[in-house]
Motif scaffolding. Structure first.
Motif, PDB file in Angstrom:
ATOM      1  N   UNK A   1       0.837  -1.207   0.000  1.00 22.94           N
ATOM      2  CA  UNK A   1       0.000   0.000   0.000  1.00 22.94           C
ATOM      3  C   UNK A   1       0.871   1.257   0.000  1.00 22.94           C
ATOM      4  N   UNK A   2       1.966   1.229   0.741  1.00 20.60           N
ATOM      5  CA  UNK A   2       2.870   2.387   0.759  1.00 20.60           C
ATOM      6  C   UNK A   2       3.475   2.612  -0.623  1.00 20.60           C
ATOM      7  N   UNK A   3       3.866   1.541  -1.305  1.00 25.16           N
ATOM      8  CA  UNK A   3       4.427   1.659  -2.658  1.00 25.16           C
ATOM      9  C   UNK A   3       3.380   2.224  -3.617  1.00 25.16           C
ATOM     10  N   UNK A   4       2.158   1.711  -3.539  1.00 28.83           N
ATOM     11  CA  UNK A   4       1.090   2.205  -4.412  1.00 28.83           C
ATOM     12  C   UNK A   4       0.831   3.682  -4.137  1.00 28.83           C
ATOM     13  N   UNK A   5       0.820   4.067  -2.875  1.00 28.56           N
ATOM     14  CA  UNK A   5       0.612   5.475  -2.523  1.00 28.56           C
ATOM     15  C   UNK A   5       1.693   6.345  -3.141  1.00 28.56           C
ATOM     16  N   UNK A   6       2.940   5.892  -3.077  1.00 29.65           N
ATOM     17  CA  UNK A   6       4.042   6.663  -3.651  1.00 29.65           C
ATOM     18  C   UNK A   6       3.895   6.784  -5.174  1.00 29.65           C
ATOM     19  N   UNK A   7       3.588   5.686  -5.838  1.00 26.69           N
ATOM     20  CA  UNK A   7       3.452   5.719  -7.304  1.00 26.69           C
ATOM     21  C   UNK A   7       2.253   6.566  -7.708  1.00 26.69           C
ATOM     22  N   UNK A   8       1.145   6.457  -6.948  1.00 26.51           N
ATOM     23  CA  UNK A   8      -0.016   7.298  -7.261  1.00 26.51           C
ATOM     24  C   UNK A   8       0.327   8.771  -7.116  1.00 26.51           C
ATOM     25  N   UNK A   9       1.073   9.127  -6.082  1.00 31.02           N
ATOM     26  CA  UNK A   9       1.448  10.530  -5.888  1.00 31.02           C
ATOM     27  C   UNK A   9       2.317  11.022  -7.043  1.00 31.02           C
ATOM     28  N   UNK A  10       3.167  10.145  -7.565  1.00 29.92           N
ATOM     29  CA  UNK A  10       3.938  10.516  -8.765  1.00 29.92           C
ATOM     30  C   UNK A  10       3.003  10.793  -9.938  1.00 29.92           C
ATOM     31  N   UNK A  11       1.988   9.958 -10.109  1.00 33.03           N
ATOM     32  CA  UNK A  11       1.010  10.206 -11.170  1.00 33.03           C
ATOM     33  C   UNK A  11       0.281  11.520 -10.931  1.00 33.03           C
ATOM     34  N   UNK A  12      -0.069  11.788  -9.677  1.00 34.36           N
ATOM     35  CA  UNK A  12      -0.762  13.040  -9.354  1.00 34.36           C
ATOM     36  C   UNK A  12       0.096  14.246  -9.726  1.00 34.36           C
ATOM     37  N   UNK A  13       1.412  14.144  -9.528  1.00 36.28           N
ATOM     38  CA  UNK A  13       2.300  15.234  -9.932  1.00 36.28           C
ATOM     39  C   UNK A  13       2.209  15.495 -11.426  1.00 36.28           C
ATOM     40  N   UNK A  14       2.167  14.420 -12.216  1.00 33.25           N
ATOM     41  CA  UNK A  14       2.109  14.577 -13.667  1.00 33.25           C
ATOM     42  C   UNK A  14       0.766  15.141 -14.120  1.00 33.25           C
ATOM     43  N   UNK A  15      -0.296  14.742 -13.444  1.00 35.59           N
ATOM     44  CA  UNK A  15      -1.632  15.144 -13.884  1.00 35.59           C
ATOM     45  C   UNK A  15      -2.019  16.506 -13.324  1.00 35.59           C
ATOM     46  N   UNK A  16      -1.782  16.729 -12.036  1.00 35.23           N
ATOM     47  CA  UNK A  16      -2.220  17.966 -11.381  1.00 35.23           C
ATOM     48  C   UNK A  16      -1.249  19.114 -11.592  1.00 35.23           C
ATOM     49  N   UNK A  17       0.042  18.809 -11.684  1.00 42.00           N
ATOM     50  CA  UNK A  17       1.099  19.766 -12.031  1.00 42.00           C
ATOM     51  C   UNK A  17       1.326  20.850 -10.979  1.00 42.00           C
ATOM     52  N   UNK A  18       0.726  20.757  -9.792  1.00 41.19           N
ATOM     53  CA  UNK A  18       0.944  21.762  -8.756  1.00 41.19           C
ATOM     54  C   UNK A  18       1.149  21.061  -7.419  1.00 41.19           C
TER      55      UNK A  18
END
Length: 851
Positions: A103-120
């Motif tokens: 779950x911690x790994x998934x959270x980290x990878x999702x946050x990376x995706x959020x950086x790419x999508x949200x950009x802020x």
């Protein structure tokens, strides 16, 4: 550059640490709910089971082609469980640790995706922290079987991120040839996602949505006119769609092939709406359930381990107020779609389609510091930053048009919410659940992206610092509430008792039934019985609860009530083989051998297709044949018994251990006087299971028959060494010692046997005889009394009780016992003789006592 890298890493680290901290209290939790069947009883985890079995069995260890299979195909998840078993056997700590780390790994990878999508940065922080803390994830993380959802989510993210890189490389002259590396990554991660949980295959639809509407910003009109297949600048898009379609079709076809081209069968209680005859009820209910799932994402105040059995009442009419929620949901989706279509029609084409800016020969604009595509109007963006009009938290690249980026976030978020949820929606095919919180693990990513973007919008709309602080405070309070709910919910998953108790308000029938099982195992029989009856008050047709209540009553010697419970279980589920087996055993105990034989035969011939856990039912059918053979053996119908045992051996599934059948074959031959053949079957039983205690005892008794007493005693001692707490060993050993004249030792063995178990009639009767022989007359009297209470229908019990009472001088009681024996067996010469002696004694005493 270094500062920017650090700013990008901070949200990832923060979200990862929060996810770890919130779920550390699950590490000392026990197995719960579905964990038993998927892990503790799953043969595919055992090292002796061929590894290839995980690719042909479902998640629960049942062959996919079996009619009773759940059709859940998750071999990679089962492989991870097998890895846990190899290192920690069935210690739940390692399984929980695996879930928390994943779950911690998934959270980290999702946050990376959020950086790419949200950009802020602020939006990324909010999205990552909400995903880390959302209580809807508790079931997936705290429940070990939820690893399938977490693992599938990880491969979902990796597939999507790989496809985004593929699209980026596809538009570059210098890097176009490297795009195939990411195509391979997409295929590998997509396969892994499907092999972890079926739901994750929806990532291909999310990738296609991203390519069409976000990267290429295709208008609806262009899709309807099929221009994406005819216009040259859509050539790259067509390539991507063909690759995705090829992957998707291949995976779905393979999946259908492995599950035997047959859909799973579910009980009506699992999904009550599917069993409704009303089309309106089915439509209204299935359109309401997505709205209820969205509400769980928005306000996860009420959570449950199980939502079946009408815990969500059916929506049966248009006047039901819950239809309002359905209407609100679909209106919201329609408004989102309208906004997206309007924005796509108004927006400029992606840079790859010819914007005037710094571009290469193919019209592609590159970001020189990270290789990413830059948005247009770079100059205006820099001017706004210098003027200080952007958010203080805006450390990442911001788009030139916030409206356009909002649209992109909306498209990606809705795609992640909707596509993975479609298989669970019941709108296209029925599934075996109403609501499953684990199913929302992947869709919750889209929800968190929307929350992050919404928080950023609110923050930027606030002109004064005080209002911005208010937004930050609101976000912090919600995160704290979510975190507190997650921690509390984790404690509910610590033990099955807490988990089921927490679900009583949502699903009282299922919760009370499961809670009763837990209390019964704990020895709290009165609480367990009350819980079983509470469950049946809410739902009286639960065959499993009737069956489990029958077991409890049978253990309490309330045999007539137990019989009724087994009969009700069979009434509500005629194929419940265990209920037939126990009903046959109780019927045989009442001496109704003919009826018991019919029950055993009926059970052995049951059609158990379509039932869950087919291994258990097939094994139960062989157990019925085993008991039928014993019944014929007791009636001295030895040839019939042999034919039944031979049938059992022929029909025996590979997972049914044969040693008991071998041993009983030896018993029959021994009773027939064929000691050579009997010994051969006993040896075969020991070869099958060297520590099989019954085989040790039967060989010992065989040697006893042959007068080989020293060898026989060695086998009795071997049996005792294997299981020193088995009372039956002491019982048989004591009988041996009695026969060989070692009465004092025999008495000791009988006392040992009586101390280890709740004695049955045979043990009480034989021990009483031994005590009587050793002149322990008061002890013998006590045991004879207990024996009579267990089997008052046996004349020998009353006769022996009368004899010991006679010896102990309790003449009036002795006379009553003799008379009871004669009432059951009037012509018994020994009882008649003893009664005559007693009456002579009583007459003699009367004469002596007369004046």
């Amino acid at each position: 550059m270094l500062r920017r890298r650090q700013n990008m890493d901070c949200p990832v680290l923060a979200a990862c640490l929060v996810s770890l901290c919130l779920y550390l209290n699950t590490l000392d939790a026990d197995f719960a709910y579905d964990d038993s069947r998927a892990i503790q009883k799953n043969q595919d985890l055992l090292p002796e089971t061929p590894l290839l079995n995980i690719f042909y069995d479902d998640f629960w260890g049942t062959p996919l082609t079996h009619s009773g299979s759940h059709k859940s195909y998750r071999p990679l998840c089962v492989l991870s469980f097998r890895f846990n078993y190899a290192f920690g056997k069935l210690n739940p700590w390692g399984y929980h640790l695996g879930n928390v780390l994943l779950h911690a790994v998934v959270t980290a990878v999702f946050t990376c995706l959020a950086q790419k999508v949200l950009k802020r940065t602020f939006a990324t922080y909010v999205a990552g922290l909400f995903f880390a803390a959302h209580p809807i994830h508790t079931e997936a993380v705290a429940g070990i079987v939820g690893r399938a959802d977490i693992g599938a989510c990880l491969f979902f993210l990796l597939t999507f991120l790989s496809y985004m890189k593929y699209v980026e490389y596809r538009t570059s002259d210098q890097l176009a040839s490297h795009r195939w590396i990411y195509v391979v990554s997409v295929y590998v991660f997509a396969v892994a996602s499907l092999l972890t949980k079926e739901q994750a295959i929806a990532v291909l639809a999310v990738c296609a949505t991203y390519d069409v509407f976000v990267f290429h910003r295709v208008k609806l009109q262009e899709i309807l006119q099929l221009q994406i297949f005819t216009m040259s600048h859509f050539r790259g898009l067509c390539e991507g769609l063909v690759l995705l379609a090829t992957c998707g079709i291949s995976l779905v076809a393979t999946r259908i092939y492995f599950m035997g081209s047959k859909p799973p069968e579910f009980a009506p209680s699992d999904n009550p709406a599917s069993d409704s005859n009303s089309l309106m009820t089915r439509l209204l209910t299935y359109h309401f359930l997505p709205a209820l799932n969205i509400w769980l994402l928005l306000c996860p105040s009420v959570l449950s381990f199980d939502w079946s059995m009408e815990s969500v009442p059916l929506v049966e009419s248009l006047s039901d107020y819950r239809n309002i929620y359905t209407i609100i949901m679909y209106i919201s989706i329609a408004l989102f779609a309208q906004v997206i279509i309007k924005q796509l029609n108004q927006s400029c084409r992606n840079p790859i389609l010819g914007l005037k800016s710094q571009m290469n020969g193919n019209g592609v604009q590159h970001n020189t510091h990270d290789g990413k595509l830059n948005p247009p109007n770079q100059k205006s963006r820099l001017i706004r930053r210098e003027s200080g009009s952007s958010s203080d938290s805006d450390e990442l690249d911001a788009p030139s048009s916030f409206t356009e980026n909002h649209c992109n976030v909306l498209i990606i978020s809705l795609a992640i919410i909707i596509f993975p949820f479609i298989p669970a929606s019941n709108l296209f095919f029925y599934v075996g659940f109403v609501i499953a919180e684990r199913i929302l693990y992947i869709p919750s990513m889209g929800f968190c992206l929307l929350i992050g973007e919404g928080a950023e919008v609110l923050y930027n709309m606030c002109s004064s610092p005080s209002r911005r602080r208010l937004v930050l405070l609101a976000v912090a309070v919600i995160l704290m509430l979510f975190s507190a709910k997650t921690v509390c919910r984790n404690f509910a998953w610590h033990t099955e008792e807490k988990l089921y108790a927490s679900g009583i308000k949502v699903n009282p029938a299922k919760a009370w039934g499961n809670l009763a099982n837990v209390w019964n195992e704990q020895g709290r029989t009165s609480d367990a019985e009350e819980a079983y009856r509470n469950a049946l008050k809410h739902r009286g047709n639960m065959a499993d609860v009737h069956y489990n209540l029958g077991i409890l009553l049978q253990e309490q010697k309330r045999v007539h009530e137990a019989l009724e419970s087994y009969q009700r279980a069979i009434h509500y589920r005629p194929k419940l083989s265990m209920a037939h087996l126990n009903l046959g055993i109780l019927t045989a105990q009442f001496g109704q051998n003919e009826n018991a034989a019919k029950i055993y035969r009926h059970c052995a011939d049951l059609d158990t297709s379509g039932l869950k856990d087919p291994r258990l039912h097939e094994a139960t059918k062989i157990s019925c044949l085993y008991n039928l053979g014993r019944l014929y053996t007791e009636e001295e119908e030895y040839q019939v018994a042999l034919s039944v045992y031979e049938e059992a051996l022929t029909r025996r599934p590979s997972h049914y251990a044969p040693q008991s059948l071998y041993n009983m074959m030896g018993e029959v031959y021994s009773k027939m006087g064929d000691l050579v053949t009997a010994e051969r079957w006993y040896r075969k039983a020991l070869k099958s299971k060297p520590d099989h205690v019954p085989a040790h005892l039967t060989i010992a008794k065989l040697l006893q028959k042959k007068k080989l007493y020293e060898e026989a005693e060695k086998w009795f001692k071997k049996a005792s060494d294997i299981d020193s707490m088995d009372a039956s060993i002491d019982h048989h050993y004591a009988q041996f010692l009695t026969e060989t004249g070692r009465h004092i030792e025999a008495e000791g063995r009988y006392r040992s046997a009586l101390s280890k178990t709740t004695p049955d009639f045979e043990l009480l009767f034989n021990a009483a005889n031994a005590f009587r022989q050793n002149s322990k007359d008061l002890d013998a009297e006590d045991l004879y009394r207990k024996a009579v209470s267990l089997k008052p229908e046996l004349p020998s019990a009353h006769m022996n009780l009368g004899a010991i009472l006679h010896i102990n001088g309790k003449l009036a009681e002795a006379e009553r016992s003799y008379l009871s024996a004669l009432k059951l067996k009037p012509d018994d010469s020994m009882t008649l003789a003893n009664l005559q002696k007693l009456r002579n004694l009583m007459s003699s005493l009367e004469r002596k006592g007369s004046p």
